[in-house]
Design a protein around this motif. Structure first.
Motif, mmCIF file in Angstrom:
data_model
loop_
_atom_site.group_PDB
_atom_site.id
_atom_site.type_symbol
_atom_site.label_atom_id
_atom_site.label_comp_id
_atom_site.label_asym_id
_atom_site.label_seq_id
_atom_site.Cartn_x
_atom_site.Cartn_y
_atom_site.Cartn_z
ATOM 1 N N SER A 160 -47.667 20.585 8.200
ATOM 2 C CA SER A 160 -46.482 20.600 7.356
ATOM 3 C C SER A 160 -45.654 19.338 7.608
ATOM 4 O O SER A 160 -45.344 19.021 8.758
ATOM 5 N N LEU A 161 -45.321 18.632 6.530
ATOM 6 C CA LEU A 161 -44.473 17.442 6.628
ATOM 7 C C LEU A 161 -43.053 17.847 6.263
ATOM 8 O O LEU A 161 -42.803 18.391 5.189
ATOM 9 N N ASN A 162 -42.121 17.612 7.181
ATOM 10 C CA ASN A 162 -40.728 18.010 6.974
ATOM 11 C C ASN A 162 -39.800 16.839 7.244
ATOM 12 O O ASN A 162 -40.145 15.914 7.958
ATOM 13 N N LYS A 163 -38.612 16.923 6.672
ATOM 14 C CA LYS A 163 -37.565 15.943 6.951
ATOM 15 C C LYS A 163 -36.539 16.579 7.875
ATOM 16 O O LYS A 163 -36.134 17.715 7.677
ATOM 17 N N LEU A 164 -36.165 15.842 8.926
ATOM 18 C CA LEU A 164 -35.158 16.342 9.867
ATOM 19 C C LEU A 164 -33.787 16.389 9.228
ATOM 20 O O LEU A 164 -33.437 15.556 8.412
ATOM 21 N N GLU A 165 -33.005 17.345 9.631
ATOM 22 C CA GLU A 165 -31.622 17.509 9.173
ATOM 23 C C GLU A 165 -30.713 17.588 10.394
ATOM 24 O O GLU A 165 -29.933 18.507 10.546
ATOM 25 N N LEU A 166 -30.869 16.620 11.316
ATOM 26 C CA LEU A 166 -30.191 16.711 12.602
ATOM 27 C C LEU A 166 -29.459 15.417 12.923
ATOM 28 O O LEU A 166 -30.081 14.404 13.235
ATOM 29 N N GLY A 167 -28.148 15.432 12.850
ATOM 30 C CA GLY A 167 -27.321 14.300 13.255
ATOM 31 C C GLY A 167 -27.771 12.966 12.699
ATOM 32 O O GLY A 167 -27.949 12.800 11.508
ATOM 33 N N SER A 168 -27.999 11.998 13.588
ATOM 34 C CA SER A 168 -28.378 10.647 13.160
ATOM 35 C C SER A 168 -29.843 10.567 12.733
ATOM 36 O O SER A 168 -30.295 9.535 12.263
ATOM 37 N N MET A 201 -35.525 11.687 8.639
ATOM 38 C CA MET A 201 -36.714 11.242 9.367
ATOM 39 C C MET A 201 -37.850 12.251 9.169
ATOM 40 O O MET A 201 -37.646 13.452 9.268
ATOM 41 N N ASN A 202 -39.061 11.754 8.867
ATOM 42 C CA ASN A 202 -40.208 12.632 8.654
ATOM 43 C C ASN A 202 -40.795 13.112 9.977
ATOM 44 O O ASN A 202 -40.909 12.348 10.929
ATOM 45 N N VAL A 203 -41.190 14.384 10.010
ATOM 46 C CA VAL A 203 -41.805 14.985 11.178
ATOM 47 C C VAL A 203 -43.004 15.812 10.707
ATOM 48 O O VAL A 203 -42.908 16.562 9.749
#
Length: 67
Positions: free
Chosen positions: A25-33, A37-39
């Motif tokens: 699964s490719l996800n985008k981070l939703e965390l601060g700075s 970013m893709n994870v």
């Protein structure tokens, strides 16, 4: 007292069966700075001893998600 082997112990204590499906699964981070970013995550879904789903998520290299 009887000594149990590994398969007998898993029948008594629990454990997942070998019915596992692995996906990525490719996800985008939703965390601060790190927003945007893709994870890439490997998602293993197995069936537990009593039929319940057992899901394990592990971060992996981005190259695993790129097709």
């Amino acid at each position: 007292m009887k000594k149990l082997n590994a398969s007998e112990v898993s029948n008594v204590v629990g454990g997942a069966t070998s019915n596992c499906k692995v996906s990525y699964s490719l996800n985008k981070l939703e965390l601060g700075s790190l927003i945007g970013m893709n994870v890439c995550t490997r998602v293993s879904t197995c069936e537990g001893k009593f039929g319940e789903p057992v899901v394990t998520k592990v971060p992996v290299a981005l190259s695993n998600c790129e097709a």
